[in-house]
Design a protein around this motif. Structure first.
Motif, PDB file in Angstrom:
ATOM      1  N   GLU A 181       0.826  -1.206   0.000  1.00  0.00           N
ATOM      2  CA  GLU A 181       0.000   0.000   0.000  1.00  0.00           C
ATOM      3  C   GLU A 181       0.860   1.257   0.000  1.00  0.00           C
ATOM      4  OE1 GLU A 181      -3.728   1.561  -0.413  1.00  0.00           O
ATOM      5  OE2 GLU A 181      -3.134  -0.537  -0.313  1.00  0.00           O
ATOM      6  N   GLU A 182       2.085   1.201   0.607  1.00  0.00           N
ATOM      7  CA  GLU A 182       2.943   2.384   0.672  1.00  0.00           C
ATOM      8  C   GLU A 182       3.485   2.744  -0.694  1.00  0.00           C
ATOM      9  OE1 GLU A 182       2.419   0.459   4.418  1.00  0.00           O
ATOM     10  OE2 GLU A 182       3.284  -0.266   2.538  1.00  0.00           O
ATOM     11  N   ARG A 183       3.774   1.771  -1.611  1.00  0.00           N
ATOM     12  CA  ARG A 183       4.400   2.047  -2.888  1.00  0.00           C
ATOM     13  C   ARG A 183       3.397   2.095  -4.030  1.00  0.00           C
ATOM     14  NH1 ARG A 183       8.077   4.835  -1.874  1.00  0.00           N
ATOM     15  NH2 ARG A 183       8.796   4.573  -4.019  1.00  0.00           N
ATOM     16  N   ARG A 184       2.107   1.978  -3.774  1.00  0.00           N
ATOM     17  CA  ARG A 184       1.112   2.105  -4.829  1.00  0.00           C
ATOM     18  C   ARG A 184       0.920   3.574  -5.136  1.00  0.00           C
ATOM     19  NH1 ARG A 184      -2.951  -1.220  -6.570  1.00  0.00           N
ATOM     20  NH2 ARG A 184      -2.595  -2.604  -4.791  1.00  0.00           N
ATOM     21  N   LEU A 185       0.944   3.937  -6.398  1.00  0.00           N
ATOM     22  CA  LEU A 185       0.792   5.327  -6.818  1.00  0.00           C
ATOM     23  C   LEU A 185      -0.626   5.775  -6.557  1.00  0.00           C
ATOM     24  CD1 LEU A 185       2.058   7.810  -8.150  1.00  0.00           C
ATOM     25  CD2 LEU A 185       1.313   6.878 -10.362  1.00  0.00           C
ATOM     26  N   LYS A 186      -0.734   6.869  -5.863  1.00  0.00           N
ATOM     27  CA  LYS A 186      -2.040   7.383  -5.488  1.00  0.00           C
ATOM     28  C   LYS A 186      -2.249   8.753  -6.119  1.00  0.00           C
ATOM     29  CE  LYS A 186      -2.131   4.886  -1.092  1.00  0.00           C
ATOM     30  NZ  LYS A 186      -2.275   4.998   0.375  1.00  0.00           N
ATOM     31  N   LYS A 187      -3.511   9.139  -6.114  1.00  0.00           N
ATOM     32  CA  LYS A 187      -3.905  10.380  -6.759  1.00  0.00           C
ATOM     33  C   LYS A 187      -3.228  11.583  -6.121  1.00  0.00           C
ATOM     34  CE  LYS A 187      -8.048  13.159  -7.488  1.00  0.00           C
ATOM     35  NZ  LYS A 187      -9.508  13.213  -7.341  1.00  0.00           N
ATOM     36  N   GLU A 188      -3.158  11.586  -4.784  1.00  0.00           N
ATOM     37  CA  GLU A 188      -2.584  12.750  -4.118  1.00  0.00           C
ATOM     38  C   GLU A 188      -1.091  12.892  -4.363  1.00  0.00           C
ATOM     39  OE1 GLU A 188      -4.412  10.476  -2.781  1.00  0.00           O
ATOM     40  OE2 GLU A 188      -3.486   9.505  -1.039  1.00  0.00           O
ATOM     41  N   VAL A 189      -0.446  11.799  -4.772  1.00  0.00           N
ATOM     42  CA  VAL A 189       0.985  11.869  -5.087  1.00  0.00           C
ATOM     43  C   VAL A 189       1.198  12.293  -6.531  1.00  0.00           C
ATOM     44  CG1 VAL A 189       3.129  10.546  -5.205  1.00  0.00           C
ATOM     45  CG2 VAL A 189       1.519  10.136  -3.341  1.00  0.00           C
ATOM     46  N   ALA A 190       0.393  11.737  -7.432  1.00  0.00           N
ATOM     47  CA  ALA A 190       0.615  11.965  -8.867  1.00  0.00           C
ATOM     48  C   ALA A 190       0.033  13.278  -9.341  1.00  0.00           C
ATOM     49  CB  ALA A 190       0.022  10.819  -9.663  1.00  0.00           C
ATOM     50  N   LEU A 191      -1.113  13.727  -8.795  1.00  0.00           N
ATOM     51  CA  LEU A 191      -1.820  14.872  -9.359  1.00  0.00           C
ATOM     52  C   LEU A 191      -1.017  16.164  -9.267  1.00  0.00           C
ATOM     53  CD1 LEU A 191      -4.385  15.700 -10.750  1.00  0.00           C
ATOM     54  CD2 LEU A 191      -5.427  16.115  -8.524  1.00  0.00           C
ATOM     55  N   PRO A 192      -0.345  16.441  -8.180  1.00  0.00           N
ATOM     56  CA  PRO A 192       0.439  17.691  -8.169  1.00  0.00           C
ATOM     57  C   PRO A 192       1.490  17.730  -9.280  1.00  0.00           C
ATOM     58  CG  PRO A 192       0.143  16.865  -5.947  1.00  0.00           C
ATOM     59  CD  PRO A 192      -0.360  15.805  -6.836  1.00  0.00           C
ATOM     60  N   TRP A 193       2.142  16.603  -9.487  1.00  0.00           N
ATOM     61  CA  TRP A 193       3.156  16.590 -10.563  1.00  0.00           C
ATOM     62  C   TRP A 193       2.516  16.736 -11.940  1.00  0.00           C
ATOM     63  CZ3 TRP A 193       3.881  13.287 -14.687  1.00  0.00           C
ATOM     64  CH2 TRP A 193       5.074  13.449 -15.404  1.00  0.00           C
ATOM     65  N   MET A 194       1.344  16.093 -12.120  1.00  0.00           N
ATOM     66  CA  MET A 194       0.639  16.192 -13.393  1.00  0.00           C
ATOM     67  C   MET A 194       0.195  17.606 -13.683  1.00  0.00           C
ATOM     68  SD  MET A 194      -1.563  12.679 -12.804  1.00  0.00           S
ATOM     69  CE  MET A 194      -2.745  13.024 -14.092  1.00  0.00           C
ATOM     70  N   LEU A 195      -0.280  18.316 -12.669  1.00  0.00           N
ATOM     71  CA  LEU A 195      -0.729  19.692 -12.872  1.00  0.00           C
ATOM     72  C   LEU A 195       0.430  20.644 -13.088  1.00  0.00           C
ATOM     73  CD1 LEU A 195      -3.522  19.851 -10.137  1.00  0.00           C
ATOM     74  CD2 LEU A 195      -3.824  19.695 -12.609  1.00  0.00           C
ATOM     75  N   ALA A 196       1.600  20.225 -12.622  1.00  0.00           N
ATOM     76  CA  ALA A 196       2.750  21.119 -12.760  1.00  0.00           C
ATOM     77  C   ALA A 196       3.401  21.031 -14.129  1.00  0.00           C
ATOM     78  CB  ALA A 196       3.785  20.798 -11.676  1.00  0.00           C
ATOM     79  N   GLN A 197       2.986  20.058 -14.929  1.00  0.00           N
ATOM     80  CA  GLN A 197       3.602  19.900 -16.241  1.00  0.00           C
ATOM     81  C   GLN A 197       3.037  20.929 -17.221  1.00  0.00           C
ATOM     82  OE1 GLN A 197       6.178  17.783 -16.454  1.00  0.00           O
ATOM     83  NE2 GLN A 197       5.684  17.545 -14.272  1.00  0.00           N
ATOM     84  N   PRO A 198       3.853  21.410 -18.136  1.00  0.00           N
ATOM     85  CA  PRO A 198       3.368  22.413 -19.108  1.00  0.00           C
ATOM     86  C   PRO A 198       2.351  21.829 -20.078  1.00  0.00           C
ATOM     87  CG  PRO A 198       5.587  21.712 -19.652  1.00  0.00           C
ATOM     88  CD  PRO A 198       5.288  21.149 -18.297  1.00  0.00           C
ATOM     89  N   GLU A 199       2.398  20.540 -20.341  1.00  0.00           N
ATOM     90  CA  GLU A 199       1.424  19.871 -21.202  1.00  0.00           C
ATOM     91  C   GLU A 199       0.842  18.700 -20.441  1.00  0.00           C
ATOM     92  OE1 GLU A 199       3.315  18.704 -24.746  1.00  0.00           O
ATOM     93  OE2 GLU A 199       3.975  20.732 -25.302  1.00  0.00           O
TER      94      GLU A 199
END
Length: 296
Positions: A232-250
């Motif tokens: 459960e600790e190493r499963r990619l979760k929304k709260e981890v991935a979404l900030p990085w996704m929103l920070a991308q220019p595309e």
């Protein structure tokens, strides 16, 4: 411009040699006079011999007539039958019994004549008995010679016929191939094939029109480890991935998101799961590299 095609050449016709004349064994052709005279001499000698042997009565001579006639008929007919079967191609074991029966009849008739006429006159016995027997030998020998000649000529003719048939078959094959080639060339000249299709126009891909990349098929290594569920600790979760996704220019696609976080030790997530993370935050605001900041 269509080139003139050569006219197919008709196969050469080779005339076979004439059919050889088959010898006939109807008692005798070449020895018609001598042979039948010998038959009569032997036949008369047997009648006299058998008649004296059976008592010399009229009934005895009638019986001698029948027996002597039977011997002569067996000798003539069986001998000619053996010669004819040999010429017609029968195996030796099929025609040799007829020849043996014919020879036995001839030897028996000659022995009876010698036995009877030797008591009267030895010269008469030799003439009557010897003439009948050697006449039979001459007839059989003549038939063998004529039959051998016929078989040799027939074999030579059959060989020529086989050669002619082989030549005609080769000529027919050559004509067939020539005709097939002519038809193929005519068809190709009339229908050169589909025209070359123009190459499709190049597709221009802009930064804002980038589509989410499709998921690549899982490797055998990934399939082999799919049974081990990540912690459960190493499963990619929304709260981890979404900030990085929103920070991308595309807007990054699911595959790009998984590649980024796999490098950090997270287990990959299904593409449909990553796509569901976007609508909850509304559409991604446009980001321009020149402005250096995202508009809200």
């Amino acid at each position: 411009m269509e080139l003139p095609q050569p006219t197919p050449r008709a196969p050469a016709v080779r005339t076979p040699p004439p059919e050889p004349t088959k010898p006939e064994y109807s008692g005798e052709k070449a020895f018609s006079g001598v042979y039948w005279l010998v038959i009569v001499v032997g036949f008369v000698g047997q009648i006299v011999g058998f008649g004296k042997l059976f008592g010399g009565t009229l009934a005895a001579y009638l019986v001698a007539l029948i027996i002597g006639g039977a011997f002569e008929l067996v000798m003539v007919s069986f001998g000619d039958k053996a010669l004819a079967m040999r010429v017609e191609g029968y195996k030796t074991r099929q025609w040799i019994p007829f020849l043996i029966a014919s020879a036995i009849s001839a030897i028996t008739a000659a022995a009876i004549n010698l036995h009877h006429w030797s008591s009267v006159d030895i010269t008469a016995a030799a003439i009557i008995g010897g003439t009948a027997f050697f006449g039979y030998i001459g007839h059989i020998f003549s038939g063998f010679v004529a039959g051998t000649k016929y078989k040799r000529e027939r074999g030579a003719r059959d060989k020529v016929l086989l050669e002619i048939a082989d030549e005609q078959r080769r000529e027919a094959d050559a004509l067939r191939k020539q005709e097939e080639k002519r038809i193929r060339e005519t068809t190709q000249a009339a229908d050169p094939g589909p025209a070359r299709q123009s190459s499709p126009p190049p597709v221009t891909v802009t930064a804002t029109a980038r589509q989410p990349a499709r998921d690549k098929p899982r490797t055998k290594r990934q399939q082999s480890t799919s049974g081990n569920e990540p912690s459960e600790e190493r499963r990619l979760k929304k709260e981890v991935a979404l900030p990085w996704m929103l920070a991308q220019p595309e807007r990054p696609g699911p595959a790009e998101v998984n590649r980024h976080f796999e490098k950090q030790g997270y287990a990959p997530v299904n593409s449909s799961t990553i796509r569901r993370w976007w609508p909850e935050h509304g559409p991604r605001p446009e980001v321009t590299r020149d402005a250096g900041s995202a508009s809200t």
